[in-house]
Scaffold this active site. Sequence first.
Site, PDB file in Angstrom:
ATOM      1  N   ARG A  55     -43.445 -22.342 -21.043  1.00 30.27           N
ATOM      2  CA  ARG A  55     -44.737 -22.086 -21.519  1.00 30.27           C
ATOM      3  C   ARG A  55     -45.388 -21.059 -20.933  1.00 30.27           C
ATOM      4  O   ARG A  55     -45.293 -20.915 -19.552  1.00 30.27           O
ATOM      5  CB  ARG A  55     -45.828 -23.266 -21.605  1.00 30.27           C
ATOM      6  CG  ARG A  55     -47.377 -23.189 -21.965  1.00 30.27           C
ATOM      7  CD  ARG A  55     -48.029 -24.272 -21.871  1.00 30.27           C
ATOM      8  NE  ARG A  55     -49.418 -23.999 -22.160  1.00 30.27           N
ATOM      9  CZ  ARG A  55     -50.015 -23.805 -23.292  1.00 30.27           C
ATOM     10  NH1 ARG A  55     -49.339 -23.770 -24.496  1.00 30.27           N
ATOM     11  NH2 ARG A  55     -51.364 -23.514 -23.240  1.00 30.27           N
ATOM     12  N   GLY A  56     -46.217 -20.139 -21.591  1.00 28.49           N
ATOM     13  CA  GLY A  56     -46.966 -19.032 -20.758  1.00 28.49           C
ATOM     14  C   GLY A  56     -46.462 -17.825 -20.647  1.00 28.49           C
ATOM     15  O   GLY A  56     -45.317 -17.418 -20.820  1.00 28.49           O
ATOM     16  N   ASP A  58     -46.964 -15.465 -18.347  1.00 27.37           N
ATOM     17  CA  ASP A  58     -46.207 -15.071 -16.962  1.00 27.37           C
ATOM     18  C   ASP A  58     -44.821 -15.442 -16.820  1.00 27.37           C
ATOM     19  O   ASP A  58     -44.071 -14.882 -16.002  1.00 27.37           O
ATOM     20  CB  ASP A  58     -47.250 -16.108 -15.946  1.00 27.37           C
ATOM     21  CG  ASP A  58     -47.011 -17.456 -16.254  1.00 27.37           C
ATOM     22  OD1 ASP A  58     -46.858 -17.859 -17.554  1.00 27.37           O
ATOM     23  OD2 ASP A  58     -47.068 -18.436 -15.251  1.00 27.37           O
ATOM     24  N   ARG A  60     -42.875 -15.949 -19.885  1.00 28.38           N
ATOM     25  CA  ARG A  60     -42.152 -15.447 -21.121  1.00 28.38           C
ATOM     26  C   ARG A  60     -41.786 -13.902 -20.954  1.00 28.38           C
ATOM     27  O   ARG A  60     -40.712 -13.483 -21.239  1.00 28.38           O
ATOM     28  CB  ARG A  60     -43.158 -15.551 -22.433  1.00 28.38           C
ATOM     29  CG  ARG A  60     -42.374 -15.013 -23.499  1.00 28.38           C
ATOM     30  CD  ARG A  60     -43.333 -15.221 -24.785  1.00 28.38           C
ATOM     31  NE  ARG A  60     -44.534 -14.365 -24.652  1.00 28.38           N
ATOM     32  CZ  ARG A  60     -45.807 -15.088 -24.596  1.00 28.38           C
ATOM     33  NH1 ARG A  60     -45.995 -16.555 -24.571  1.00 28.38           N
ATOM     34  NH2 ARG A  60     -46.799 -14.626 -24.523  1.00 28.38           N
ATOM     35  N   GLY A  88     -48.943 -27.694 -36.000  1.00 29.56           N
ATOM     36  CA  GLY A  88     -49.470 -28.969 -35.905  1.00 29.56           C
ATOM     37  C   GLY A  88     -49.315 -29.662 -34.421  1.00 29.56           C
ATOM     38  O   GLY A  88     -49.156 -28.830 -33.687  1.00 29.56           O
ATOM     39  N   GLU A 122     -41.881 -32.058 -26.031  1.00 31.65           N
ATOM     40  CA  GLU A 122     -40.310 -31.488 -25.929  1.00 31.65           C
ATOM     41  C   GLU A 122     -39.632 -32.009 -24.931  1.00 31.65           C
ATOM     42  O   GLU A 122     -38.498 -32.427 -24.873  1.00 31.65           O
ATOM     43  CB  GLU A 122     -40.599 -29.786 -25.899  1.00 31.65           C
ATOM     44  CG  GLU A 122     -39.470 -29.150 -26.221  1.00 31.65           C
ATOM     45  CD  GLU A 122     -39.831 -27.794 -26.192  1.00 31.65           C
ATOM     46  OE1 GLU A 122     -40.418 -27.223 -27.220  1.00 31.65           O
ATOM     47  OE2 GLU A 122     -39.819 -27.048 -25.320  1.00 31.65           O
TER      48      GLU A 122
END
Length: 947
Positions: A55-56, A58, A60, A88, A122
């Site tokens: 996530r994020g 920074d 990716r 969703g 996840e």
Amino acid sequence: MPKKSKRVQSDIHIRDRAATRPDTKHSEEAHQTSSPLMAASSDLKGNYDVFLSFRGTDVRNNFLSHLYAALDQKGIYTYIDSEELRKGKQITPALIKAIEDSRIAIIIFSKDYASSPWCLKEVEKIMECKEQRGLIVFPVFYKVEPKEVRTPRGSYREAMVKHENKFGRDSEEVKRWEKALLDAGSLSGWELKDKDEAEADLIKRIVQEISMQLDRTPLHVAKHPVGIPRQVVKLKSMLNLESCDDVLMIGLWGQGGIGKTTLAKALYNDIFRGFEASCFLANVRETSKDSKDLVHLQEKLLSEILVEKELTVFNVDGGINLMQHRLCRKRVLLVLDDVNDVKQLNALAGGREWFGKGSRIIITTRDNHLLTVHEIDEDHIYEVNILDDWEALELFNKHAFPGSKEKVMRRDLVDGALHYADGLPLALVVLGSYLCGRREQEWASALNKLDKSPDKTINDVLKLSYDGLEDCEKEIFLDIACFFKGKSIQYIMEVLNSCDFDTTIGVQVLVEKSLITKEMAIVHMHDLIQLMGMDIVKQECHDDLGRRSRLWLCEDVRDVLSGDMGTDSVKAIVLDLPTIEAISIGPDAFTNMRRLRLLIMINVHSSFQGPIYLPNNLRWFQWPECPFSILKFPPGPKKLVKLDLCKSNIQVVVDQFKDFKNLKFLCFRECLSMVCMPNLNLTPNLEKLDLYGCKNLEYAHQSVAYHAKLRWLNLEGCSNLHHLPDVLQTKNLQLLNLTGCSKLERFPDIPNKMKRLQELSLKGTSIKELPASIENLVSLVNLSLVNCKKMTNLPSSIYNLPELVYLLLDGCSKLIKFPKEEDSSDLPSKTRFPNLQILTLGGCNLLEVEFLEKYSCFPNLRALDLSENNFAELPMCPHLHDLRESDVSECQQLQKIGSVSMKLRDLAATNCESLSKIPSDVLSIGRLSGLCLGCKVRLSLPISLSD
């Protein structure tokens, strides 16, 4: 494998979902086609090597893109969870499938990871797949500490508080997320801090580890692994995988073709990902013929575990030191398949200290003793057995009638194939595949052929165990295969020991090598192993039966003996026929069989023409109803150990066996021509003499009284025997059976202690009394005097038999009094009959049973039969506290029964017409499983049966 995704370019950019405005010109489709990362995430065809969770921006735009590029460059097929594609609140079925289809998951825990419910769902799914599917999970702690994820703390704590406020403080979903974070954060992974190593170096280490994990691919187990899963469950329990405190070695043991390797592969596949490193060394027997081969195996083992392809080992000892040094801190799984020599174990897994804690070493072998030598105890040896009937049928059907090709086949043909294979997986696979697609006539022809000659593929596998035997062990194996399968171990020992084989250790080796089994003192052998042994003998000479070492088929024996075809190759002839068969035997049939050691002919009849000459090398001769008078041996010493001529016409004459110094067993059962016993002085090594049913035998030779080695003398049914020697001092005699010697009136005196005799039966003799010297039978366990109708009294010295367990006197109708113990002033407290458990005196007409009151007698008596006697009162005997069964039936004069044992379970008192009193506790305790009164009884206390 699925098609590889394109290589990531250095200027790659993925926009964060939060930064995407509703009016953006970039559609989802545009993202999917313009970005290699998105292309990877949208391609769900087939399995993935790695699933990346992040996530994020920074992460990716820097670390993630570089990691992906490095993985892709190594050819590692990677799925990336792109935030732009999330829709969703629930993770999509496509994403779930991507996680389930991946072999490895990498979770990049960054500062904002926990703020996303999607990411938490996840990681929850990832940890679920780790538990249920064996997914390998590696965490990367990107500028956060592992404890922040586990506890959680810092940004992770803040994120979880927000989730609790939104979903509820007691939300089960939030609790599952916290549990997933705790579990994932506790895993071994990588940590990157601002001041630590460069990202490039970390990425290099990650890719190296992932590559190594992916190189550890599962093994092909079997096309149809029937019966394997249930055994894997048992073995996993035996391996105690939860414990990481010890190094455990287990053995999979069983005969060739039983499925040891298949099972080991399935077990390996099921557990290998839970170890730091693993190695499956297949076919160790084949690939280690000498020390150079062992060096190669050491190199292979080290290379697979250490992932060092150029590692070199110069000699076995050097390899041992290298393995001890390099593996002692690694938690490894090692399988050594098909080991047959302790040198292999010493070179490849010499000790538990070679490996790190939590390591598991699995050894498959046909030789149980190798495992024992390697200090693997019985609790950690798993015997692989043949398949159950339904499993055998399933495995056979899958190969004989695959898929849509299944067709109707005669049941008797299928049953014949299953009977031939007898649950052996190798045979079921080979035979099923061979018969696949063939017609009924071809099935019948193939099975008929297999009855005569075993399948080569199966036979070659089974024969490996035979090839590893010593010469003596091979002889024992072939004798059992051809002659003695299903016989008692005692009989086999006697026969083969007579041939100077070391049978005890030989049979044990055959058991350890899975060639035979012993159940209930019977030797068993798998039908296909037996066929393999028989085939070895047949291959000695295809065309000339007389040049084979062993003959066991009626037609073969008939051809050889009637045609004088025998040669010095013949070692044994054993013909055990279910019904009588006639075979013509000439005088020279055995002349050329100079090495013949066994000759056993059961139900064989021959019209002899003149004398038959037997070789002096013969050790075991067993031929019931053979006319002894026509058997001749050449001059000189004979090696014969057993001579069995039951139901023959033998007549003993002086010096009958003067050259038979090796004779141990003489059997003349039901030889009606025998009048007098042979002179045993001529057979100094004789151990067993069986004269059962020699009805015309009148005298026992004097030599029987002093013979040094005789231990078993059976004279049962010698109804005309009226004379035994005056004394008996055969030191090694263990059994003396005189049952049915109805004319025998006197038993010999026993001047010295006989320390071996355990069983003496005088049942049905005319002996009137026993000598006082009976007390010298100090080891006697069983004394039977049943139906000695002339027995009038017993000597009181009978109390001095310390080992007696059974004393049987039923039917001694003239024995009106059982002797009382005579107190000894020097030993006033000595226990008498200390081991006696069974005492039967039924039908002895005893007038009193006061002998039972003696406190120093019968402390362990369990069963007492006093039926059909004439005593009036059964006294109280509180010292008989172990008495379980008592019978006083038909005691017409019995009026009163005293107190009974607290352990009494069965009391029989039928037809005791005078019985008026029984102890009240018989009914009040309520312990009797059997109570038979059948008479008018007035209880000493008013207690009804219903109480």
